[in-house]
Design a protein around this motif. Structure first.
Motif, mmCIF file in Angstrom:
data_model
loop_
_atom_site.group_PDB
_atom_site.id
_atom_site.type_symbol
_atom_site.label_atom_id
_atom_site.label_comp_id
_atom_site.label_asym_id
_atom_site.label_seq_id
_atom_site.Cartn_x
_atom_site.Cartn_y
_atom_site.Cartn_z
ATOM 1 N N LEU A 90 -51.014 -22.178 4.593
ATOM 2 C CA LEU A 90 -51.766 -21.720 3.410
ATOM 3 C C LEU A 90 -52.043 -22.458 2.563
ATOM 4 O O LEU A 90 -52.830 -22.124 1.513
ATOM 5 N N ALA A 91 -51.489 -23.656 2.462
ATOM 6 C CA ALA A 91 -51.637 -24.759 1.396
ATOM 7 C C ALA A 91 -52.771 -25.674 1.525
ATOM 8 O O ALA A 91 -52.758 -26.824 1.654
ATOM 9 N N ASP A 92 -53.892 -24.934 2.015
ATOM 10 C CA ASP A 92 -55.229 -25.397 2.033
ATOM 11 C C ASP A 92 -56.172 -24.510 1.711
ATOM 12 O O ASP A 92 -56.336 -23.393 2.453
ATOM 13 N N PRO A 93 -57.301 -24.914 0.965
ATOM 14 C CA PRO A 93 -58.376 -24.097 0.615
ATOM 15 C C PRO A 93 -59.304 -23.516 1.687
ATOM 16 O O PRO A 93 -59.724 -22.399 2.123
ATOM 17 N N THR A 94 -59.332 -24.491 2.807
ATOM 18 C CA THR A 94 -60.183 -24.101 3.809
ATOM 19 C C THR A 94 -59.517 -23.081 4.893
ATOM 20 O O THR A 94 -60.365 -22.260 5.312
ATOM 21 N N ARG A 95 -58.042 -23.058 4.914
ATOM 22 C CA ARG A 95 -57.733 -22.218 5.659
ATOM 23 C C ARG A 95 -57.464 -20.866 5.076
ATOM 24 O O ARG A 95 -57.536 -19.814 5.657
ATOM 25 N N LEU A 96 -57.358 -20.960 3.546
ATOM 26 C CA LEU A 96 -57.291 -19.742 3.180
ATOM 27 C C LEU A 96 -58.881 -18.920 3.084
ATOM 28 O O LEU A 96 -58.856 -17.663 3.676
ATOM 29 N N ARG A 97 -59.974 -19.708 3.349
ATOM 30 C CA ARG A 97 -61.290 -19.277 3.397
ATOM 31 C C ARG A 97 -61.217 -18.717 4.797
ATOM 32 O O ARG A 97 -61.841 -17.715 5.140
ATOM 33 N N ILE A 98 -60.605 -19.432 5.601
ATOM 34 C CA ILE A 98 -60.608 -18.972 7.444
ATOM 35 C C ILE A 98 -59.802 -17.458 7.398
ATOM 36 O O ILE A 98 -60.336 -16.531 8.138
ATOM 37 N N MET A 99 -58.722 -17.491 6.489
ATOM 38 C CA MET A 99 -58.069 -16.145 6.633
ATOM 39 C C MET A 99 -58.889 -15.198 6.149
ATOM 40 O O MET A 99 -58.648 -13.770 6.544
ATOM 41 N N ARG A 100 -59.432 -15.298 5.230
ATOM 42 C CA ARG A 100 -60.406 -14.153 4.554
ATOM 43 C C ARG A 100 -61.361 -13.727 5.573
ATOM 44 O O ARG A 100 -61.783 -12.690 5.667
ATOM 45 N N LEU A 101 -62.088 -14.592 6.291
ATOM 46 C CA LEU A 101 -63.073 -14.469 7.238
ATOM 47 C C LEU A 101 -62.383 -13.580 8.263
ATOM 48 O O LEU A 101 -63.014 -12.429 8.737
ATOM 49 N N LEU A 102 -61.281 -13.922 8.681
ATOM 50 C CA LEU A 102 -60.638 -13.084 9.904
ATOM 51 C C LEU A 102 -60.099 -11.982 9.243
ATOM 52 O O LEU A 102 -59.822 -10.845 10.355
ATOM 53 N N GLY A 103 -60.054 -11.852 8.351
ATOM 54 C CA GLY A 103 -59.245 -10.553 7.612
ATOM 55 C C GLY A 103 -60.497 -9.296 7.825
ATOM 56 O O GLY A 103 -59.945 -8.057 7.874
ATOM 57 N N SER A 104 -61.694 -9.409 8.224
ATOM 58 C CA SER A 104 -62.741 -8.583 8.202
ATOM 59 C C SER A 104 -63.083 -8.295 9.584
ATOM 60 O O SER A 104 -63.246 -7.312 10.159
ATOM 61 N N MET A 105 -63.113 -9.325 10.715
ATOM 62 C CA MET A 105 -63.415 -9.102 11.966
ATOM 63 C C MET A 105 -62.851 -10.497 12.780
ATOM 64 O O MET A 105 -62.588 -11.428 12.416
ATOM 65 N N GLU A 106 -63.014 -10.124 13.950
ATOM 66 C CA GLU A 106 -62.514 -11.260 15.145
ATOM 67 C C GLU A 106 -63.812 -12.152 15.142
ATOM 68 O O GLU A 106 -65.213 -11.482 15.164
#
Length: 323
Positions: free
Chosen positions: A10-26
């Motif tokens: 989680l210590a990377d802003p890009t990966r945080l953005r990816i997690m938020r995108l995946l939080g809504s859908m596959e």
């Protein structure tokens, strides 16, 4: 799940953005790369770190790889669920992060709208030969007989035929249903269906333009919901099934006719298929998450592509609460 590995992931802003995108859908890896504006190899490295940490999982389908947040699984590990909640809170309290996430979602919406538009063009262009195209994949007669047998002798009650196409399923089950709502997104397809169904009483059949991702019906409106060779067009089949579950009455049923998982990659471009069929385990997971209890599927293996029929029953409210 190792806590230190999780926090490093989680210590990377890009990966945080990816997690938020995946939080809504596959999402497909290519979709994530387009949204982030980064190369696919670079995005794949980020995704590998998230998967290694147990925060996301990959599923290969032909040449495409789809991603899902582990927090969205039916039995998500507590840490995954906690991370998902933390990211929701971060977006609510961190204005720059929230703005970036919103921009990402807008880009994703534009990408998906373009793909849906391409599929819509395909539907319109092939409205009059849709039945013939289906015969290239399997025997309509065999599938219809197997579907009728799988549904048994029980009344279908109020039936929602999602993606009615030419209206063949509505015609086939007209005598077994109290009322049929035949829904399709394509006006061209609805014109074909209206011509096919014009011999049926108007009080028994209603044709509606609509999208399976957002059904314009009240909750618990139908006894039976049918997806006949439709779900492989869904960019997000889980969301489509969740919406179908919303409009299905407790103890009502869903019937899905679709292809077993295959590797016919050309169907994406030639026929706008978003998914190359479904594995049994994948379908069971999707149905379970949507609130259905699936029965053993039926397989028709006499065609070039195997056709599967999945029947599942909507959980009653008390059983859902207890599960």
């Amino acid at each position: 799940m190792q806590t230190d590995t999780l926090f490093r992931a989680l210590a990377d802003p890009t990966r945080l953005r990816i997690m938020r995108l995946l939080g809504s859908m596959e999402l497909a890896v290519g979709e994530v790369a387009q949204v982030l504006g980064q190369s696919q190899p670079r995005v794949s490295r980020h995704i590998g770190i998230l998967c290694d940490a147990g925060l996301a999982e990959r599923r290969r389908e032909g040449s495409w790889v789809f991603l899902r947040a582990c927090a969205n699984a039916s039995e998500a590990p507590p840490l995954c669920a906690a991370v998902a909640d933390l990211l929701v809170e971060a977006e609510a309290t961190d204005a720059p992060f929230a703005e970036q996430c919103e921009q990402d979602r807008r880009k994703l919406a534009a990408i998906r709208q373009h793909r849906e538009s391409e599929a819509q063009v395909y539907f319109s262009d092939h409205a009059h030969d849709w039945d013939e195209l289906r015969r290239l994949h399997s025997s309509d007669e065999a599938v219809e007989a197997a579907l009728g047998k799988a549904l048994g002798t029980r009344s279908l009650g109020r039936l929602l035929d999602i993606g009615t196409g030419t209206g063949r399923m509505a015609e086939l089950f007209a005598e077994r249903a109290e009322r049929i709502v035949a829904l399709d997104k394509s006006l061209a397809m609805l014109r074909v269906a209206r011509a096919k169904l014009q011999h049926l009483p108007t009080e028994r059949v209603e044709l509606v333009q609509g999208d399976f991702a957002s059904l314009s019906f009240a909750a618990e409106s139908f006894d039976t919901v049918l997806f006949h060779q439709v779900l492989h067009f869904a960019q997000n089949p889980g969301a489509a099934l969740a919406e179908a579950a919303r409009v299905t009455r407790p103890d009502g049923r869903i019937a899905i006719v679709d292809f077993a998982a295959h590797q016919r990659e050309e169907l994406r471009d030639r026929h706008a298929h978003a998914r190359l069929g479904f594995e049994d385990g994948q379908m069971v997971g999707l149905l379970d998450e949507a609130g259905f209890e699936p029965a053993a599927p039926t397989a028709l293996e006499d065609g070039e592509l195997v056709v599967k029929i999945w029947i599942a029953q909507r959980r009653a409210a008390n059983r859902k609460a207890a599960s």
